[in-house]
Design a protein around this motif. Structure first.
Motif, PDB file in Angstrom:
ATOM      1  N   GLN A 153     -13.464  20.069  11.056  1.00  0.00           N
ATOM      2  CA  GLN A 153     -13.663  21.347  10.587  1.00  0.00           C
ATOM      3  C   GLN A 153     -13.063  22.425  11.680  1.00  0.00           C
ATOM      4  O   GLN A 153     -13.376  22.500  12.850  1.00  0.00           O
ATOM      5  N   PRO A 205     -20.107  16.720   4.028  1.00  0.00           N
ATOM      6  CA  PRO A 205     -20.566  15.578   4.970  1.00  0.00           C
ATOM      7  C   PRO A 205     -22.165  15.512   4.473  1.00  0.00           C
ATOM      8  O   PRO A 205     -23.029  16.221   3.908  1.00  0.00           O
ATOM      9  N   ILE A 208     -19.149  15.222  12.196  1.00  0.00           N
ATOM     10  CA  ILE A 208     -18.230  16.383  12.204  1.00  0.00           C
ATOM     11  C   ILE A 208     -17.953  16.794  13.440  1.00  0.00           C
ATOM     12  O   ILE A 208     -18.639  16.918  14.405  1.00  0.00           O
ATOM     13  N   ILE A 245     -10.832  13.214   7.309  1.00  0.00           N
ATOM     14  CA  ILE A 245     -10.781  14.334   6.333  1.00  0.00           C
ATOM     15  C   ILE A 245     -10.776  15.558   7.212  1.00  0.00           C
ATOM     16  O   ILE A 245     -11.672  15.945   7.732  1.00  0.00           O
ATOM     17  N   LYS A 281     -12.139  13.364  -2.259  1.00  0.00           N
ATOM     18  CA  LYS A 281     -13.509  13.005  -2.585  1.00  0.00           C
ATOM     19  C   LYS A 281     -13.487  11.531  -3.201  1.00  0.00           C
ATOM     20  O   LYS A 281     -14.319  10.830  -2.737  1.00  0.00           O
ATOM     21  N   VAL A 297     -16.153  17.402  -0.453  1.00  0.00           N
ATOM     22  CA  VAL A 297     -16.188  16.369   0.588  1.00  0.00           C
ATOM     23  C   VAL A 297     -17.271  16.666   1.583  1.00  0.00           C
ATOM     24  O   VAL A 297     -17.048  16.493   2.697  1.00  0.00           O
ATOM     25  N   GLY A 327      -6.491  15.274   3.751  1.00  0.00           N
ATOM     26  CA  GLY A 327      -6.719  16.685   4.254  1.00  0.00           C
ATOM     27  C   GLY A 327      -5.855  17.869   3.752  1.00  0.00           C
ATOM     28  O   GLY A 327      -4.933  17.675   3.113  1.00  0.00           O
ATOM     29  N   GLU A 348     -22.687  11.132   8.760  1.00  0.00           N
ATOM     30  CA  GLU A 348     -21.472  11.403   9.076  1.00  0.00           C
ATOM     31  C   GLU A 348     -20.998  12.367  10.167  1.00  0.00           C
ATOM     32  O   GLU A 348     -21.562  13.365  10.106  1.00  0.00           O
ATOM     33  N   GLN A 405     -11.589  22.880   3.562  1.00  0.00           N
ATOM     34  CA  GLN A 405     -12.613  24.008   4.017  1.00  0.00           C
ATOM     35  C   GLN A 405     -12.026  25.045   2.875  1.00  0.00           C
ATOM     36  O   GLN A 405     -10.848  25.109   2.267  1.00  0.00           O
ATOM     37  N   LEU A 445     -13.399   9.408  -0.134  1.00  0.00           N
ATOM     38  CA  LEU A 445     -14.600   9.610   0.612  1.00  0.00           C
ATOM     39  C   LEU A 445     -15.830   8.641  -0.073  1.00  0.00           C
ATOM     40  O   LEU A 445     -16.276   7.914   0.624  1.00  0.00           O
ATOM     41  N   HIS A 489     -15.484  14.107   9.415  1.00  0.00           N
ATOM     42  CA  HIS A 489     -15.102  15.229   8.987  1.00  0.00           C
ATOM     43  C   HIS A 489     -14.653  16.255  10.254  1.00  0.00           C
ATOM     44  O   HIS A 489     -15.278  16.467  11.137  1.00  0.00           O
ATOM     45  N   ILE A 544     -16.747  23.564   5.081  1.00  0.00           N
ATOM     46  CA  ILE A 544     -16.150  22.447   4.475  1.00  0.00           C
ATOM     47  C   ILE A 544     -16.591  22.768   2.993  1.00  0.00           C
ATOM     48  O   ILE A 544     -17.732  22.774   2.485  1.00  0.00           O
TER      49      ILE A 544
END
Length: 181
Positions: A50, A76, A82, A7, A33, A74, A112, A80, A11, A36, A48, A70
């Motif tokens: 970022q 985290p 990041i 993803i 989502k 979605v 994304g 998960e 943001q 996910l 994820h 984020i």
């Protein structure tokens, strides 16, 4: 085949009221989502990405702002991964490649924001590293662009970039098609 969901940059700055609002960001995030949730239930690795701006002239994704966070759609969960990036390509100067290799991932599911920049750069790099990619077309968003004085609508930007990716770099699926497989 071992899959991972990536993803990219979903943001707050890309949503209404953010510093770089995209066309259709809410709908794309809703679809991301759904993907996910499907991946979590299917025990597919979730990563994820970022983006945190480091350039002195950056106007969005600024550190310590709400816009860099984020989006809650979605967000985290504790198990998960990041990965923080500072460039459009999620592999550039990050540990994404090493992490995927460590997990023996072969196939990427990509959702994304900013189809024309970060999704495009990430998918092309992933293909060059040997990954098979599926881009969830309705779980990505972009914006209107000005091209040499001509306004190009976000829908046209989206179609052109996704079409180019589908030519060689990725398979395209909608959220419904992906879930139905």
């Amino acid at each position: 085949m071992k899959q991972a969901l990536i993803i990219v940059d979903v943001q707050n700055d890309y949503f209404p009221g953010g510093r770089m609002e995209l066309s259709g960001s809410e709908a794309a995030a809703d679809n991301a989502k759904t993907i996910l949730e499907y991946c979590r239930k299917s025990k597919i690795e979730v990563i994820h990405i970022q983006h945190i701006a480091t350039a002195p002239n950056a106007t969005f994704f600024l550190p310590e702002t709400d816009g860099v966070k984020i989006n809650t759609k979605v967000a985290p969960i504790s198990n998960e991964k990041i990965i923080t990036k500072h460039y459009p390509n999620s592999f550039r100067e990050t540990n994404l490649l090493a992490y995927l290799q460590e997990k023996k991932i072969t196939d990427l599911i990509v959702t994304g924001m900013m189809t024309h920049v970060c999704i495009d750069a990430t998918v092309k790099a992933a293909k060059d590293y040997g990954f098979d990619c599926t881009v969830i077309s309705d779980a990505c968003a972009t914006k209107d662009l000005d091209v040499q004085g001509n306004k190009v609508a976000a829908k046209e930007v989206q179609n052109a970039l996704l079409g180019a990716m589908a030519f060689y770099y990725a398979e395209l699926k909608t959220t419904a098609d992906f879930i139905a497989h």
